[in-house]
Write a protein that holds these residues in place. Structure first.
Motif, PDB file in Angstrom:
ATOM      1  N   SER A 140       0.818  -1.201   0.000  1.00 35.79           N
ATOM      2  CA  SER A 140       0.000   0.000   0.000  1.00 35.79           C
ATOM      3  C   SER A 140       0.862   1.264   0.000  1.00 35.79           C
ATOM      4  N   LEU A 141       1.990   1.232   0.704  1.00 31.31           N
ATOM      5  CA  LEU A 141       2.902   2.374   0.691  1.00 31.31           C
ATOM      6  C   LEU A 141       3.494   2.582  -0.709  1.00 31.31           C
ATOM      7  N   ILE A 142       3.844   1.484  -1.357  1.00 33.11           N
ATOM      8  CA  ILE A 142       4.384   1.567  -2.714  1.00 33.11           C
ATOM      9  C   ILE A 142       3.355   2.167  -3.669  1.00 33.11           C
ATOM     10  N   VAL A 143       2.126   1.691  -3.570  1.00 34.06           N
ATOM     11  CA  VAL A 143       1.074   2.197  -4.454  1.00 34.06           C
ATOM     12  C   VAL A 143       0.844   3.685  -4.199  1.00 34.06           C
ATOM     13  N   GLU A 144       0.898   4.101  -2.936  1.00 33.10           N
ATOM     14  CA  GLU A 144       0.706   5.518  -2.637  1.00 33.10           C
ATOM     15  C   GLU A 144       1.836   6.370  -3.214  1.00 33.10           C
ATOM     16  N   LEU A 145       3.056   5.870  -3.168  1.00 34.24           N
ATOM     17  CA  LEU A 145       4.171   6.597  -3.776  1.00 34.24           C
ATOM     18  C   LEU A 145       3.952   6.761  -5.279  1.00 34.24           C
ATOM     19  N   ILE A 146       3.516   5.707  -5.932  1.00 36.21           N
ATOM     20  CA  ILE A 146       3.256   5.771  -7.377  1.00 36.21           C
ATOM     21  C   ILE A 146       2.080   6.702  -7.665  1.00 36.21           C
ATOM     22  N   ASN A 147       1.027   6.614  -6.856  1.00 39.77           N
ATOM     23  CA  ASN A 147      -0.130   7.496  -7.019  1.00 39.77           C
ATOM     24  C   ASN A 147       0.291   8.961  -6.871  1.00 39.77           C
ATOM     25  N   SER A 148       1.113   9.248  -5.885  1.00 34.88           N
ATOM     26  CA  SER A 148       1.585  10.618  -5.678  1.00 34.88           C
ATOM     27  C   SER A 148       2.435  11.084  -6.857  1.00 34.88           C
ATOM     28  N   ALA A 149       3.244  10.179  -7.406  1.00 32.49           N
ATOM     29  CA  ALA A 149       4.057  10.528  -8.576  1.00 32.49           C
ATOM     30  C   ALA A 149       3.169  10.848  -9.777  1.00 32.49           C
ATOM     31  N   ILE A 150       2.116  10.072  -9.967  1.00 34.07           N
ATOM     32  CA  ILE A 150       1.175  10.337 -11.065  1.00 34.07           C
ATOM     33  C   ILE A 150       0.537  11.706 -10.884  1.00 34.07           C
ATOM     34  N   GLU A 151       0.070  11.985  -9.666  1.00 35.03           N
ATOM     35  CA  GLU A 151      -0.574  13.273  -9.398  1.00 35.03           C
ATOM     36  C   GLU A 151       0.390  14.433  -9.633  1.00 35.03           C
ATOM     37  N   ALA A 152       1.620  14.296  -9.169  1.00 33.99           N
ATOM     38  CA  ALA A 152       2.610  15.362  -9.358  1.00 33.99           C
ATOM     39  C   ALA A 152       2.906  15.580 -10.836  1.00 33.99           C
ATOM     40  N   THR A 153       3.002  14.499 -11.577  1.00 37.13           N
ATOM     41  CA  THR A 153       3.284  14.614 -13.010  1.00 37.13           C
ATOM     42  C   THR A 153       2.135  15.299 -13.739  1.00 37.13           C
ATOM     43  N   VAL A 154       0.924  14.895 -13.431  1.00 39.55           N
ATOM     44  CA  VAL A 154      -0.242  15.511 -14.072  1.00 39.55           C
ATOM     45  C   VAL A 154      -0.300  16.997 -13.724  1.00 39.55           C
ATOM     46  N   ASP A 155      -0.074  17.334 -12.453  1.00 40.44           N
ATOM     47  CA  ASP A 155      -0.113  18.737 -12.040  1.00 40.44           C
ATOM     48  C   ASP A 155       1.026  19.534 -12.676  1.00 40.44           C
ATOM     49  N   ARG A 156       2.174  18.908 -12.885  1.00 40.32           N
ATOM     50  CA  ARG A 156       3.313  19.576 -13.525  1.00 40.32           C
ATOM     51  C   ARG A 156       2.999  19.929 -14.972  1.00 40.32           C
ATOM     52  N   ILE A 157       2.277  19.031 -15.626  1.00 40.74           N
ATOM     53  CA  ILE A 157       1.938  19.257 -17.032  1.00 40.74           C
ATOM     54  C   ILE A 157       0.957  20.414 -17.150  1.00 40.74           C
ATOM     55  N   SER A 158      -0.085  20.386 -16.290  1.00 38.32           N
ATOM     56  CA  SER A 158      -1.066  21.468 -16.332  1.00 38.32           C
ATOM     57  C   SER A 158      -2.019  21.323 -15.158  1.00 38.32           C
ATOM     58  N   LEU A 159      -2.374  22.455 -14.560  1.00 36.37           N
ATOM     59  CA  LEU A 159      -3.388  22.456 -13.507  1.00 36.37           C
ATOM     60  C   LEU A 159      -4.786  22.637 -14.097  1.00 36.37           C
TER      61      LEU A 159
END
Length: 129
Positions: free
Chosen positions: A77-96
């Motif tokens: 679950s910790l691993i999945v949360e790290l990946i989920n956070s990375a996805i969110e950061a990447t999407v936000d980096r591309i555009s809000l």
């Protein structure tokens, strides 16, 4: 450009090799864990859950395989949360900007975490009940 030339350029961009690369990668990993801990409430909550559940798993009168499963699902679950956070950061980096594909990417990451949490619940229930 031939394949060998491309591989050479890629290795130059990646930086160090050997033991230096291992230490460099460990530094990046530590930075990622710090970023998750200080920047992601969900990661802190899952870490707290793991800090509570893992010692319990180690004290239960279950087989070694069952004990390993109880611990591993918490770490998953910790691993999945790290990946989920990375996805969110990447999407936000591309555009809000609100976009259906951005929402879909974030929702899929959230769904992955829901599945991981369900795996914790099911595994603990099957072993303990």
């Amino acid at each position: 450009m031939n394949t060998q030339s491309l591989a050479g350029n890629a290795s130059e961009l990646k930086g160090r090799t050997g033991i230096r690369r291992i230490f460099q990668a460990a530094g990046y990993s530590w930075a990622g864990l710090k970023a998750a801990f200080f920047g992601e409430a969900a990661f802190r909550q899952l870490l707290l859950l793991s800090v509570l559940l893992i010692p319990v798993a180690l004290c239960l009168d279950v087989s070694r395989v069952e004990r390993a499963m109880l611990v591993l699902v918490c770490l998953l679950s910790l691993i999945v949360e790290l990946i989920n956070s990375a996805i969110e950061a990447t999407v936000d980096r591309i555009s809000l900007e609100l976009h259906p594909l951005s929402k879909q990417a974030k929702d899929l990451g959230s769904a992955a975490q829901f599945v991981a949490m369900s795996i914790i619940a099911v595994t603990w229930a099957l072993i303990l009940l």
